[in-house]
Each structure stands twice: as structure tokens, then as C-alpha cells.
Design a protein around this motif. Sequence first.
Motif, PDB file in Angstrom:
ATOM      1  N   HIS A  64      16.441  20.916 -39.414  1.00 32.78           N
ATOM      2  CA  HIS A  64      15.278  21.042 -38.549  1.00 32.78           C
ATOM      3  C   HIS A  64      15.670  20.762 -37.097  1.00 32.78           C
ATOM      4  O   HIS A  64      16.491  19.888 -36.827  1.00 32.78           O
ATOM      5  N   PRO A  65      15.033  21.460 -36.139  1.00 30.17           N
ATOM      6  CA  PRO A  65      15.278  21.168 -34.720  1.00 30.17           C
ATOM      7  C   PRO A  65      14.679  19.810 -34.354  1.00 30.17           C
ATOM      8  O   PRO A  65      13.812  19.279 -35.061  1.00 30.17           O
ATOM      9  N   ARG A  66      15.125  19.259 -33.246  1.00 27.08           N
ATOM     10  CA  ARG A  66      14.695  17.916 -32.837  1.00 27.08           C
ATOM     11  C   ARG A  66      13.179  17.725 -32.755  1.00 27.08           C
ATOM     12  O   ARG A  66      12.679  16.691 -33.194  1.00 27.08           O
ATOM     13  N   PRO A  67      12.401  18.688 -32.234  1.00 25.55           N
ATOM     14  CA  PRO A  67      10.953  18.459 -32.206  1.00 25.55           C
ATOM     15  C   PRO A  67      10.361  18.267 -33.611  1.00 25.55           C
ATOM     16  O   PRO A  67       9.461  17.454 -33.803  1.00 25.55           O
ATOM     17  N   VAL A  68      10.885  18.998 -34.575  1.00 21.67           N
ATOM     18  CA  VAL A  68      10.395  18.870 -35.950  1.00 21.67           C
ATOM     19  C   VAL A  68      10.844  17.533 -36.545  1.00 21.67           C
ATOM     20  O   VAL A  68      10.068  16.839 -37.197  1.00 21.67           O
ATOM     21  N   VAL A  69      12.099  17.160 -36.280  1.00 19.03           N
ATOM     22  CA  VAL A  69      12.617  15.869 -36.769  1.00 19.03           C
ATOM     23  C   VAL A  69      11.774  14.736 -36.192  1.00 19.03           C
ATOM     24  O   VAL A  69      11.347  13.833 -36.917  1.00 19.03           O
TER      25      VAL A  69
END
Length: 140
Positions: free
Chosen positions: A60-65
Motif C-alpha cells: 500500500h502507498p503511504r497515505p493508505v498505510v
Amino acid sequence: MKSQQSTQTMKPATAAKKLGVYLPATPTEFQEGVVSRAELNELQTNPPAWLRELRENGPHPRPVVAAKLGVSIAGLARGGVTEALTTEQIEELKDASPEWLVKERATQAEVRKEAARLKQRNAEQSKKGEQGEKAARAES
């Protein structure tokens, strides 16, 4: 005179961001092409297997993480998380509950609480202002 409608396209990075997926984990043909608005809508409406898999398991990309952990993106960086993580890695972090994660979650909770307080205050001030205007008009 008719103007010809041009198809809106976007770079793969933009499309990946809108889809909430980590670009390097997408198929090569997605990474190397361009995505039209219609194609993006189709991907969102009827996600192919690769997109469903990425959304479910990551990476997952950082915003999702950050959202899954309940912290800000800056909080992730302060905690030393700079790479994309899989769902399994996110769950391991939640279970381990390192000190930085506990602290960042508390910070994020305070930020949300303050934002809600300010929103409430602004709504009350706006309501008072409208009532004051009505009273002033009634007096004139």
C-alpha cells in the motif's frame, strides 16, 4: 463550428494515486501507459484481479498505510516508515504497537478532536452572525 472532444488522460502515477495503490506494484502495462478518464472509471467500477489483490494485500502507498494505522503521513515518517507496506506488515505493526505508533495515534486523535472543536466553534459563530444580521434588519 463543432469542437472535437478530446479524451482526458492521466499519467499512471496519478491514476494509481486515485485508485489508492502503490504504482511500482501495478502491472507493467499500467505503469508504462496512460489512463483515460473512462478507463479509470472502469477500473474503479469493475476492478480487475490485480487491482483487487493490491487493494486487499498491498503493498500500500503511504497515505493508505497512514490511514490503516490511524496516523498522519508525517507520523509515519517520524516512526521511520518510508516504504510501502503490505496488509500483513501493517497488522504486525498494529499488534506490536511500538511506542512511536502509540504516540502518533494519540497525536492524531488530538488533531481530530481540535479540528472538530474548531468546526463546532465556527458553526456557532456563523449561526450567531446570521442571527445578529436578522435582528439588525428587523430593527431597521
